[in-house]
Enzyme design. Structure first.
Site, PDB file in Angstrom:
ATOM      1  N   CYS B  94      15.280 -45.368   4.768  1.00 25.11           N
ATOM      2  CA  CYS B  94      16.241 -46.390   5.173  1.00 25.11           C
ATOM      3  C   CYS B  94      16.234 -47.602   4.229  1.00 25.11           C
ATOM      4  CB  CYS B  94      15.966 -46.769   6.626  1.00 25.11           C
ATOM      5  SG  CYS B  94      17.414 -47.389   7.470  1.00 25.11           S
ATOM      6  N   HIS B 192      14.789 -41.711  10.036  1.00 26.87           N
ATOM      7  CA  HIS B 192      13.485 -41.979  10.623  1.00 26.87           C
ATOM      8  C   HIS B 192      13.347 -41.031  11.812  1.00 26.87           C
ATOM      9  CE1 HIS B 192      16.141 -45.186  12.238  1.00 26.87           C
ATOM     10  NE2 HIS B 192      15.541 -44.929  13.362  1.00 26.87           N
TER      11      HIS B 192
END
Lengths: 416, 236
Positions: B94, B192
């Site tokens: 991310c 994630h």
């Protein structure tokens, strides 16, 4: 109430009817739908209902509902207090709370962190209590650094509001420090993974923890912990005048609730209720919307603990029965819980080693993988009943996140 | 691997650790330990120099401001770039993925200079991508279908020197039908979950890169069930 314009009176009345129908239909306490209808008919309704009342807003990532309840209890000597006791913490809930107590001169409103600026603008609240900020339901909640920045702008624009803020939380301190007047409360901070950096400049924060105190300061800029006006050391409270009171007799367990109680004392002192009068009233609060409730079922005494995020789990672990007391954990990932379960990896579950642990909820497989990695032995069961019937008669602590908690509460009786 | 153990460097958990990123560290340690390979993990705060002798460097997710601070400090430090040159493995998620590129979008969408360790550029998209993501990994990496959770507003464009990590089957990813990017042993992703928890095959790819040999299979029953459950929840 009679001062309200006709349109607002109508808005209140229709909202109340809708809330009542919602309750009769068994769809919660109706405060959200009632407030929604009221605000639809009169968008200024919250401002009008807040007028001429002394209001407290209570906001934080964790402990809002409990602290709202504690403050409300300690304000009873002042007269009737309007409050959103059931956690409906957005403007719709605030409208319902105020509309249902038209004669109350005081109001204590739990407020969702994101809504603090808006509700502050609309109500001009006299006192704002800000307690802690940490990661929470990242798939729908705001980023907390951003949030604290919005608090700063809102408080700067609201000079009539006095702020009661936890100076042990650096981000809360930063969020509160634009307020014209602040009472700093050393209410503690145990979850620190979201405050290693200075909110002001991004530099490293240095911590100094002693038994007496817990100080912090930025290594690069001037930003540092303000001197607290209220402190809590062990069970000893010191107020701004230096008077010392024992914080004993609280019915709610754990250090988090001692912190919540300290904040409540600072808030009610602002309205002239002294600690010696407030303390016995705090002790009367035994459970809050089912949290900390003890339920008896088939010879098992179950204590229900709500934990929605990593900081909350840390506080739930703090009140568990001593090992090897059994624990059941239940995790869902519906909308109100946050659909992302990655936060389970921010919780240190190793503390559960050596206890019998049952795992359930819609996301029990996520939790099983997490506990396996933490080398905690566990048993996965399909529902909470299986867990309850697997433990021998006696005490069982149950920790669950939001919707999992609600379903367990419904299963074993809605005790408030 | 420079010695008999794998050195894992978790970069800046004080800035980049928002989505259970610690889970990726825990999973690598555990999967190595189950094969008798010792690990040493360094949780590196952003005021400390990046050690050059790491085998695997992990970067996690973060808010806008911490992401910018992390990029500035890593550029100033230079240690991560040196480690990449000497063949270290980097796995970034991310915000960490974006800052490995040439540039990314800041709080107001302004371009912020990244590390240039991956040939990618990220900008701020119109909409936030939030939800389950599934992808089929580039064949040469030999990793089964991946599952994760994404939560970002970035759109990432790959240059000629980066390859897409996976083709999106469900979700958004980079925004062009692909998800993540890699070059050599530097791999970035929007997933994630944490990604290495849900995708043991990906965790083992990083470990294989670090030790330079194949690894014996281990008991993956819970991770396997989790993978299956998540893939079924999305794909039906």
């Amino acid at each position: 109430m009679s001062d309200l314009p006709l349109r607002s009176q109508l808005a209140v009345a229709l909202g109340r009817t809708a809330a009542k129908m919602s309750r009769l239909a068994g769809r919660g306490d109706g405060s959200v739908i009632g407030g929604r209808i009221g605000l639809r008919l009169d968008p200024e309704l919250l401002t009008r209902l807040a007028k001429d009342r002394k209001l407290v807003l209570v906001s934080a990532t964790n402990g809002k509902t409990t602290t709202t309840r504690l403050i409300t209890s300690a304000m009873t000597p002042l007269g009737e207090v309007a409050t959103n006791a059931f956690g409906a913490n957005m403007p719709t809930g605030h409208v319902s709370a105020l509309a249902s107590a038209p004669g109350a001169h005081y109001g204590v409103l739990e407020c969702d962190e994101k809504y603090v600026p808006m509700v502050l603008r609309e109500t001009g609240a006299n006192v704002v209590a800000l307690m802690n900020l940490s990661r929470d339901q990242m798939d729908r909640a705001a980023e907390i650094w951003l949030l604290a920045g919005k608090w700063r702008r809102a408080l700067e624009a609201s000079p009539q509001s006095h702020v009661i803020a936890n100076c042990d939380d650096p981000l809360v301190t930063w969020g509160a420090s634009t307020a014209k007047s602040v009472t700093w409360v050393a209410a503690g901070q145990h979850w620190r993974e979201d405050s290693w950096c200075c909110p002001e400049c991004g530099g490293p924060l240095d911590r100094r923890d002693t038994e007496e105190d817990s100080d912090w300061a930025c290594r690069q800029c001037h930003f540092r912990r303000p001197r607290p006006d209220w402190t809590l050391k062990g069970d000893q409270i010191t107020d701004p005048q230096g008077r010392v009171f024992p914080l004993t007799g609280l019915s709610l367990p754990g250090r988090a609730n001692r912190s919540n109680a300290l904040v409540a004392l600072a808030v009610v002192a602002q309205f002239g209720v002294p600690p010696e009068q407030a303390l016995p009233l705090l002790a009367q609060v035994t459970s809050v919307a089912g949290r900390y409730t003890t339920v008896e079922h088939q010879g098992r005494t179950m204590r229900l603990l709500l934990s929605k995020n990593p900081a909350g789990w840390l506080e739930a672990f703090d009140v568990l029965q001593p090992a090897p007391g059994p624990v059941a954990l239940s995790i869902n990932a519906q909308g109100p819980d946050g659909r992302d379960t990655s936060w389970l990896w921010d919780v240190d579950y190793r503390i559960l080693r050596g206890r019998p642990v049952w795992v359930t909820g819609e996301r029990r497989v996520d939790l099983a993988a997490r506990l396996e990695a933490a080398e905690v032995s566990f048993t996965v069961v399909d529902d909470i009943d299986q867990a309850v019937m697997s433990v021998p008669p006696g005490h069982l602590d149950i920790i669950a996140n939001y919707t999992a908690f609600q379903s367990i509460r419904t299963r074993y009786g809605r005790v408030v | 691997m420079s010695s008999d153990r794998i050195k894992i460097v978790w970069i800046y958990p004080d800035l980049l650790s928002t989505y259970g990123d610690q889970g990726n560290t825990i999973v690598l340690e555990r999967r190595a330990a189950l094969r008798g390979i010792p690990t040493q993990t360094v949780s590196l705060r952003s005021d400390e120099p990046v050690p050059a002798d790491g085998d695997i460097y992990l970067l996690g997710g973060g808010e806008d401001r911490p992401q910018i601070l992390a990029a500035q400090r890593l550029r100033g430090d230079g240690g991560l770039a040196r480690a990449v040159q000497s063949g270290a493995v980097v796995f970034a998620v991310c915000a960490g993925y974006q800052l490995l590129g040439h540039e990314f979008g800041g709080e107001e969408g302004q371009p912020v200079q990244g590390l240039g360790l991956l040939d990618i550029r990220s900008t701020r998209g119109e909409q936030r991508a939030v939800g389950e993501i599934v992808g089929d990994v580039a064949a040469e990496l030999n990793v089964p279908r991946i599952t994760g959770f994404e939560n970002h507003q970035g759109v990432t464009h790959l240059g000629p020197n980066a390859r897409p990590f996976a083709q999106v089957v469900h979700g958004v990813g980079n925004g062009d039908g692909f998800e993540g990017a890699y070059r050599g042993r530097v791999l970035g992703t929007y997933m994630h979950g944490p990604a290495l928890v849900r995708n043991p095959g990906l965790a083992d790819l990083l470990l294989r890169w670090a030790v330079g040999r194949d690894l014996q299979p281990i008991d993956d029953s819970w991770a396997g069930r989790l993978r299956e459950e998540r893939l079924n929840a999305v794909m039906g």
